[in-house]
Scaffold this active site. Sequence first.
Site, mmCIF file in Angstrom:
data_model
loop_
_atom_site.group_PDB
_atom_site.id
_atom_site.type_symbol
_atom_site.label_atom_id
_atom_site.label_comp_id
_atom_site.label_asym_id
_atom_site.label_seq_id
_atom_site.Cartn_x
_atom_site.Cartn_y
_atom_site.Cartn_z
ATOM 1 N NE ARG A 102 -3.947 0.501 1.799
ATOM 2 C CZ ARG A 102 -5.196 0.602 2.245
ATOM 3 N NH1 ARG A 102 -5.479 1.421 3.238
ATOM 4 N NH2 ARG A 102 -6.168 -0.116 1.725
ATOM 5 C CG HIS A 129 -8.307 0.032 -3.296
ATOM 6 N ND1 HIS A 129 -7.552 -1.065 -2.899
ATOM 7 C CD2 HIS A 129 -9.019 0.405 -2.184
ATOM 8 C CE1 HIS A 129 -7.800 -1.328 -1.629
ATOM 9 N NE2 HIS A 129 -8.680 -0.458 -1.180
ATOM 10 C CD GLN A 132 -13.013 -1.591 -1.565
ATOM 11 O OE1 GLN A 132 -12.261 -1.438 -0.632
ATOM 12 N NE2 GLN A 132 -14.248 -2.027 -1.417
ATOM 13 C CG ASP A 221 -13.655 6.304 -1.725
ATOM 14 O OD1 ASP A 221 -13.597 6.258 -0.481
ATOM 15 O OD2 ASP A 221 -12.629 6.210 -2.454
ATOM 16 C CB CYS A 261 -14.395 1.321 -0.784
ATOM 17 S SG CYS A 261 -13.974 3.061 -0.646
ATOM 18 N NE ARG A 289 -10.907 -5.298 -0.100
ATOM 19 C CZ ARG A 289 -10.102 -4.317 0.329
ATOM 20 N NH1 ARG A 289 -10.619 -3.239 0.862
ATOM 21 N NH2 ARG A 289 -8.789 -4.383 0.166
HETATM 22 N N1 CP Z 1 -11.500 -0.138 1.799
HETATM 23 C C1 CP Z 1 -10.244 -0.214 2.293
HETATM 24 O O1 CP Z 1 -9.278 -0.464 1.577
HETATM 25 O O2 CP Z 1 -10.147 -0.019 3.630
HETATM 26 P P1 CP Z 1 -8.793 0.155 4.458
HETATM 27 O O3 CP Z 1 -8.188 1.456 4.043
HETATM 28 O O4 CP Z 1 -9.220 0.135 5.892
HETATM 29 O O5 CP Z 1 -7.882 -0.995 4.111
HETATM 30 N N1 NVA Z 2 -10.056 6.670 -1.926
HETATM 31 C C1 NVA Z 2 -9.775 6.241 -0.584
HETATM 32 C C2 NVA Z 2 -10.010 4.782 -0.453
HETATM 33 C C3 NVA Z 2 -9.727 4.212 0.912
HETATM 34 C C4 NVA Z 2 -9.970 2.736 0.971
HETATM 35 C C5 NVA Z 2 -8.329 6.589 -0.233
HETATM 36 O O1 NVA Z 2 -7.443 6.397 -1.075
HETATM 37 O O2 NVA Z 2 -8.080 7.067 0.870
#
Ligand code: CP
Ligand code: NVA
Length: 304
Positions: A102, A129, A132, A221, A261, A289
């Site tokens: 990440r 992502h 997701q 989101d 999400c 997930r």
């Molecule tokens: N939706 C998602 O990726 O959540 P987190 O940021 O908690 O992993």
């Molecule tokens: N768009 C959001 C998604 C989090 C799961 C972010 O990148 O923070």
Amino acid sequence: MQHVLDLLDWDKLDLLKLLKEAAKLKKAHLRGKNEPLLAGRVLGLIFEKPSLRTRVSFQAAVAQLGGGSVFLNGAEAALGKRESIGDFARTISQYVDAVVLRTFQHQTVEEFARFAAIPVINGLSDYYHPCQVLGDLLTMQENFGALEGKRIAFIGDGNNVARSLAIVCGKLKMPFVLASPRGFGFDRPFQDLYRRLVNGVLNETTDAPKAVRDADVIYTDVWTSMGQEDQASTRRKHFDGFQVNLQLLKQAPKEALVMHCLPAHRGDEITDEVLDGDRCIAFPQAGNRMHAQKALLARLMQPK
Ligand code: CP
Ligand code: NVA
């Protein structure tokens, strides 16, 4: 090497096969019959940003399949700071069997993958992502059955989640529309890439009520993604009128479902009434997930 960076290289069959496997693994899990498919295998997780769902669902998934995991946060990994990303990737490839990354920049995931000798999974970058949306498809399939033709309206920013969702919708012939304020839609390079590689219909509008009028799914989101915190107050002003609330739901078909999400910024992009309401499936969506990622790990990490 089979990396999962953006799903641009997956076709319809790849997606449907993964969903079938995920549904099978979910059923086995619910019956208390997880098979030790990953016994002796280890998953590495390197996260430059916080996470609940992605981190815990991956670590639980690998543990339930008999494997182990190692987690490094951004400060410990210090990607590109303590040593080059390439040196890091070449080294960790000898200890673990796959890595979930990440990162802030998508280029970090790409560079890591260039040097890694093991599968690299994008666990969220600023651009995509993919994990997701695999869970999201599983959730939609559970609710609708066949996915083709189902209409998705994404209300919000043309962000990482929106791009990944648009990609899989294009591949599965699910009409996708993004409703966002002017200046917050998909960026031009993504629009070009989509035309070249996905060949789906990418609709965009600034009219949220119109976008939801024939939707099967209303997806939203946060308006401010991780890494954009300094823009939060200006974004809140721009996104006025793009909240998923009961008034917006009135414009949609009665059977339309709401997805998010998570994490949600309650009171910004979505109201409590909607997030906690009957038509919202965001929490089973979060649960899925783990099942979708199990199928992904089984595909990438099982000994050949
Ligand atoms: N939706 C998602 O990726 O959540 P987190 O940021 O908690 O992993
Ligand atoms: N768009 C959001 C998604 C989090 C799961 C972010 O990148 O923070």
